[in-house]
Design a protein around this motif. Structure first.
Motif, PDB file in Angstrom:
ATOM      1  N   HIS A 161       0.848  -1.182   0.000  1.00 49.73           N
ATOM      2  CA  HIS A 161       0.000   0.000   0.000  1.00 49.73           C
ATOM      3  C   HIS A 161       0.893   1.245   0.000  1.00 49.73           C
ATOM      4  O   HIS A 161       2.060   1.180   0.385  1.00 49.73           O
ATOM      5  CB  HIS A 161      -0.899   0.013   1.234  1.00 49.73           C
ATOM      6  CG  HIS A 161      -1.854  -1.122   1.271  1.00 49.73           C
ATOM      7  ND1 HIS A 161      -3.151  -1.021   0.839  1.00 49.73           N
ATOM      8  CD2 HIS A 161      -1.695  -2.413   1.673  1.00 49.73           C
ATOM      9  CE1 HIS A 161      -3.752  -2.185   0.976  1.00 49.73           C
ATOM     10  NE2 HIS A 161      -2.886  -3.050   1.482  1.00 49.73           N
ATOM     11  N   LEU A 162       0.329   2.364  -0.397  1.00 52.72           N
ATOM     12  CA  LEU A 162       1.104   3.603  -0.415  1.00 52.72           C
ATOM     13  C   LEU A 162       1.584   4.002   0.973  1.00 52.72           C
ATOM     14  O   LEU A 162       2.593   4.684   1.101  1.00 52.72           O
ATOM     15  CB  LEU A 162       0.289   4.734  -1.040  1.00 52.72           C
ATOM     16  CG  LEU A 162       0.097   4.618  -2.542  1.00 52.72           C
ATOM     17  CD1 LEU A 162      -0.798   5.745  -3.054  1.00 52.72           C
ATOM     18  CD2 LEU A 162       1.437   4.639  -3.262  1.00 52.72           C
ATOM     19  N   ASN A 163       0.903   3.552   2.017  1.00 56.08           N
ATOM     20  CA  ASN A 163       1.355   3.869   3.368  1.00 56.08           C
ATOM     21  C   ASN A 163       2.522   2.991   3.808  1.00 56.08           C
ATOM     22  O   ASN A 163       3.009   3.101   4.917  1.00 56.08           O
ATOM     23  CB  ASN A 163       0.201   3.763   4.366  1.00 56.08           C
ATOM     24  CG  ASN A 163      -0.327   2.348   4.534  1.00 56.08           C
ATOM     25  OD1 ASN A 163       0.239   1.383   4.020  1.00 56.08           O
ATOM     26  ND2 ASN A 163      -1.420   2.225   5.265  1.00 56.08           N
ATOM     27  N   GLY A 164       2.964   2.078   2.909  1.00 57.28           N
ATOM     28  CA  GLY A 164       4.129   1.258   3.202  1.00 57.28           C
ATOM     29  C   GLY A 164       3.813  -0.142   3.707  1.00 57.28           C
ATOM     30  O   GLY A 164       4.702  -0.985   3.804  1.00 57.28           O
ATOM     31  N   PHE A 165       2.564  -0.425   4.032  1.00 59.73           N
ATOM     32  CA  PHE A 165       2.175  -1.753   4.508  1.00 59.73           C
ATOM     33  C   PHE A 165       2.325  -2.765   3.372  1.00 59.73           C
ATOM     34  O   PHE A 165       1.795  -2.573   2.284  1.00 59.73           O
ATOM     35  CB  PHE A 165       0.731  -1.725   5.008  1.00 59.73           C
ATOM     36  CG  PHE A 165       0.168  -3.090   5.315  1.00 59.73           C
ATOM     37  CD1 PHE A 165       0.540  -3.764   6.466  1.00 59.73           C
ATOM     38  CD2 PHE A 165      -0.724  -3.697   4.450  1.00 59.73           C
ATOM     39  CE1 PHE A 165       0.028  -5.020   6.750  1.00 59.73           C
ATOM     40  CE2 PHE A 165      -1.243  -4.950   4.726  1.00 59.73           C
ATOM     41  CZ  PHE A 165      -0.860  -5.613   5.877  1.00 59.73           C
ATOM     42  N   GLU A 183       1.295  -5.999   1.772  1.00 61.63           N
ATOM     43  CA  GLU A 183       0.152  -6.905   1.829  1.00 61.63           C
ATOM     44  C   GLU A 183       0.513  -8.318   1.396  1.00 61.63           C
ATOM     45  O   GLU A 183      -0.001  -9.285   1.948  1.00 61.63           O
ATOM     46  CB  GLU A 183      -0.978  -6.369   0.945  1.00 61.63           C
ATOM     47  CG  GLU A 183      -2.224  -7.214   1.027  1.00 61.63           C
ATOM     48  CD  GLU A 183      -3.412  -6.555   0.382  1.00 61.63           C
ATOM     49  OE1 GLU A 183      -4.168  -7.274  -0.289  1.00 61.63           O
ATOM     50  OE2 GLU A 183      -3.597  -5.333   0.549  1.00 61.63           O
ATOM     51  N   THR A 195       6.483  -3.984   6.409  1.00 63.83           N
ATOM     52  CA  THR A 195       6.439  -2.654   5.795  1.00 63.83           C
ATOM     53  C   THR A 195       7.579  -2.528   4.787  1.00 63.83           C
ATOM     54  O   THR A 195       8.577  -3.249   4.856  1.00 63.83           O
ATOM     55  CB  THR A 195       6.600  -1.542   6.847  1.00 63.83           C
ATOM     56  OG1 THR A 195       7.913  -1.653   7.424  1.00 63.83           O
ATOM     57  CG2 THR A 195       5.529  -1.619   7.930  1.00 63.83           C
ATOM     58  N   GLU A 251       9.539  -0.044   4.687  1.00 63.78           N
ATOM     59  CA  GLU A 251      10.678   0.464   5.465  1.00 63.78           C
ATOM     60  C   GLU A 251      11.540  -0.698   5.958  1.00 63.78           C
ATOM     61  O   GLU A 251      12.769  -0.678   5.864  1.00 63.78           O
ATOM     62  CB  GLU A 251      10.177   1.309   6.640  1.00 63.78           C
ATOM     63  CG  GLU A 251      11.281   1.901   7.479  1.00 63.78           C
ATOM     64  CD  GLU A 251      12.135   2.919   6.724  1.00 63.78           C
ATOM     65  OE1 GLU A 251      13.335   3.031   7.056  1.00 63.78           O
ATOM     66  OE2 GLU A 251      11.630   3.588   5.816  1.00 63.78           O
ATOM     67  N   LYS A 299      11.424   6.094  -4.851  1.00 66.59           N
ATOM     68  CA  LYS A 299      10.334   7.052  -4.647  1.00 66.59           C
ATOM     69  C   LYS A 299      10.166   7.956  -5.853  1.00 66.59           C
ATOM     70  O   LYS A 299       9.043   8.279  -6.250  1.00 66.59           O
ATOM     71  CB  LYS A 299      10.558   7.848  -3.368  1.00 66.59           C
ATOM     72  CG  LYS A 299      10.338   7.010  -2.123  1.00 66.59           C
ATOM     73  CD  LYS A 299      10.677   7.763  -0.850  1.00 66.59           C
ATOM     74  CE  LYS A 299      10.513   6.841   0.344  1.00 66.59           C
ATOM     75  NZ  LYS A 299      10.913   7.462   1.598  1.00 66.59           N
ATOM     76  N   ARG A 344      -8.682   2.467  -2.619  1.00 62.01           N
ATOM     77  CA  ARG A 344      -7.386   2.964  -2.173  1.00 62.01           C
ATOM     78  C   ARG A 344      -6.363   2.538  -3.211  1.00 62.01           C
ATOM     79  O   ARG A 344      -6.485   1.500  -3.846  1.00 62.01           O
ATOM     80  CB  ARG A 344      -7.029   2.419  -0.794  1.00 62.01           C
ATOM     81  CG  ARG A 344      -6.884   0.916  -0.793  1.00 62.01           C
ATOM     82  CD  ARG A 344      -6.533   0.407   0.585  1.00 62.01           C
ATOM     83  NE  ARG A 344      -6.414  -1.026   0.470  1.00 62.01           N
ATOM     84  CZ  ARG A 344      -6.964  -1.877   1.289  1.00 62.01           C
ATOM     85  NH1 ARG A 344      -7.641  -1.442   2.316  1.00 62.01           N
ATOM     86  NH2 ARG A 344      -6.835  -3.156   1.098  1.00 62.01           N
ATOM     87  N   GLU A 398      -2.834   1.154  -4.553  1.00 65.16           N
ATOM     88  CA  GLU A 398      -1.796   0.247  -4.104  1.00 65.16           C
ATOM     89  C   GLU A 398      -0.705   0.242  -5.161  1.00 65.16           C
ATOM     90  O   GLU A 398      -0.924   0.648  -6.291  1.00 65.16           O
ATOM     91  CB  GLU A 398      -2.341  -1.177  -3.959  1.00 65.16           C
ATOM     92  CG  GLU A 398      -3.432  -1.290  -2.933  1.00 65.16           C
ATOM     93  CD  GLU A 398      -3.996  -2.688  -2.891  1.00 65.16           C
ATOM     94  OE1 GLU A 398      -4.236  -3.272  -3.954  1.00 65.16           O
ATOM     95  OE2 GLU A 398      -4.176  -3.182  -1.780  1.00 65.16           O
TER      96      GLU A 398
END
Length: 176
Positions: A77-81, A83, A102, A104, A125, A162, A164
């Motif tokens: 996901h864009l939040n870094g999670f 999946e 993540t 990260e 990025k 959302r 991805e």
């Protein structure tokens, strides 16, 4: 005094003109001086149930295709999670999705040297920003230590609306 009714909603199937229909029934007990009644509303959800089943089948087909791919694939996901990582990713890099919850964490494991990790994540990025700003994105290539890696990156709108990222690296060699 009759039986007590508990308000509720349930799905049930009925035979209507020789066809099985799925109905969503909502029932509420009502009482007045004239007596106790059930007030109910039924909605035909047959088409919705068929659509949900087709979506589940489609998701399963996509999941199988991703897992059988000869290319290492990560869905994040864009939040870094993170999946999902496919089987090729696990065999190539040795990390499961549980190891890298993540992006990260992935960057930390893939590039332990902090300075080098900053260079690589900055390039990644930038590639993603270019991808998301383009109306018709092309696969990107990332340069790393005088080597070029073709990277397929695509955006997918999920059913919950959302965005991805789907990224696959064609070169299976680990970075480091």
């Amino acid at each position: 005094r009759g039986p007590s009714w508990v308000p509720g909603t349930s799905e049930t199937e009925f035979l209507v003109k020789g066809k099985v229909k799925t109905l969503l029934l909502s029932v509420v007990p009502l009482s007045s001086s004239a007596g106790a009644y059930l007030y109910g509303i039924g909605q035909d959800i047959t088409d919705r149930k068929k659509t949900e089943e087709a979506l589940r089948d489609s998701e399963e087909t996509l999941k199988k295709a991703i897992n059988l791919s000869p290319v290492a694939i990560t869905i994040a996901h864009l939040n870094g999670f993170v999946e999902h990582v496919n089987d090729r990713f696990v065999r190539t890099f040795g990390y499961t999705r549980e190891d890298i919850p993540t992006m990260e964490r992935w960057w930390e494991l893939a590039h332990p040297d902090w300075k080098y990790r900053q260079e690589v994540t900055s390039a990644w990025k930038s590639a993603l920003e270019a991808l998301f700003s383009s109306p018709s994105p092309e696969p990107a290539e990332l340069a790393e230590a005088n080597r070029r890696y073709p990277v397929l990156a695509s955006r997918i709108e999920a059913r919950t609306a959302r965005w991805e990222e789907l990224a696959a690296r064609e070169d299976g060699s680990p970075r480091g």
